[in-house]
Design an enzyme around this catalytic site. Sequence first.
Site, PDB file in Angstrom:
ATOM      1  N   GLN A  78       0.842  -1.197   0.000  1.00 15.61           N
ATOM      2  CA  GLN A  78       0.000   0.000   0.000  1.00 15.61           C
ATOM      3  C   GLN A  78       0.877   1.247   0.000  1.00 15.61           C
ATOM      4  OE1 GLN A  78      -3.060   0.184   2.998  1.00 15.61           O
ATOM      5  NE2 GLN A  78      -3.849   2.094   2.190  1.00 15.61           N
ATOM      6  N   PHE A  79       1.136   1.783  -1.195  1.00 15.57           N
ATOM      7  CA  PHE A  79       2.001   2.944  -1.331  1.00 15.57           C
ATOM      8  C   PHE A  79       1.426   4.183  -0.652  1.00 15.57           C
ATOM      9  CE2 PHE A  79      -0.811   3.651  -4.890  1.00 15.57           C
ATOM     10  CZ  PHE A  79      -0.904   5.041  -4.983  1.00 15.57           C
ATOM     11  N   THR A  80       0.125   4.224  -0.441  1.00 16.95           N
ATOM     12  CA  THR A  80      -0.492   5.414   0.156  1.00 16.95           C
ATOM     13  C   THR A  80      -0.090   5.629   1.618  1.00 16.95           C
ATOM     14  OG1 THR A  80      -2.517   4.219   0.709  1.00 16.95           O
ATOM     15  CG2 THR A  80      -2.467   5.358  -1.423  1.00 16.95           C
TER      16      THR A  80
END
Length: 150
Positions: A78-80
């Site tokens: 999850q890059f966020t």
Amino acid sequence: MIIVIQRVSKASVKIDGKIKAEISTGLMILVGIEESDNQEDIGWLSKKIVNLRIFPDENEVMNKSVLDINGEILLISQFTLHASTKKGNRPSYIKAARPEIAIPLYEQMIQTLEAELGKPIGTGEFGADMKVSLVNDGPVTILMDSKNKV
């Protein structure tokens, strides 16, 4: 590397309407990878994850690890997690690693966790539009950043 660990009684991830992976009692982990992350971050976090004593013992005290209970792990990229919200209302993801860096690190994290846990783990699919479902047990949610290990 930033991770969000959630103690779950069950969790699953769907891609294109099909279940990619599901677990029962264990840990659902979101992982955000940044450009400066490396094998040292993976090793440190993996050992912490499998040994973190957040499951209840016979006295209902959080004193057991996912290893102790023979639990499962679901790992989702999850890059966020690296969103910067300092300016304006649209998050910036400039700290998140590009796929050519993040994908090999994500795959190494999977292999390292499987070795530490002693069995396969469930995973999402890097870059896919995923639908994650979980029942957070407790609730217990823990944030860890490998850059804050000292």
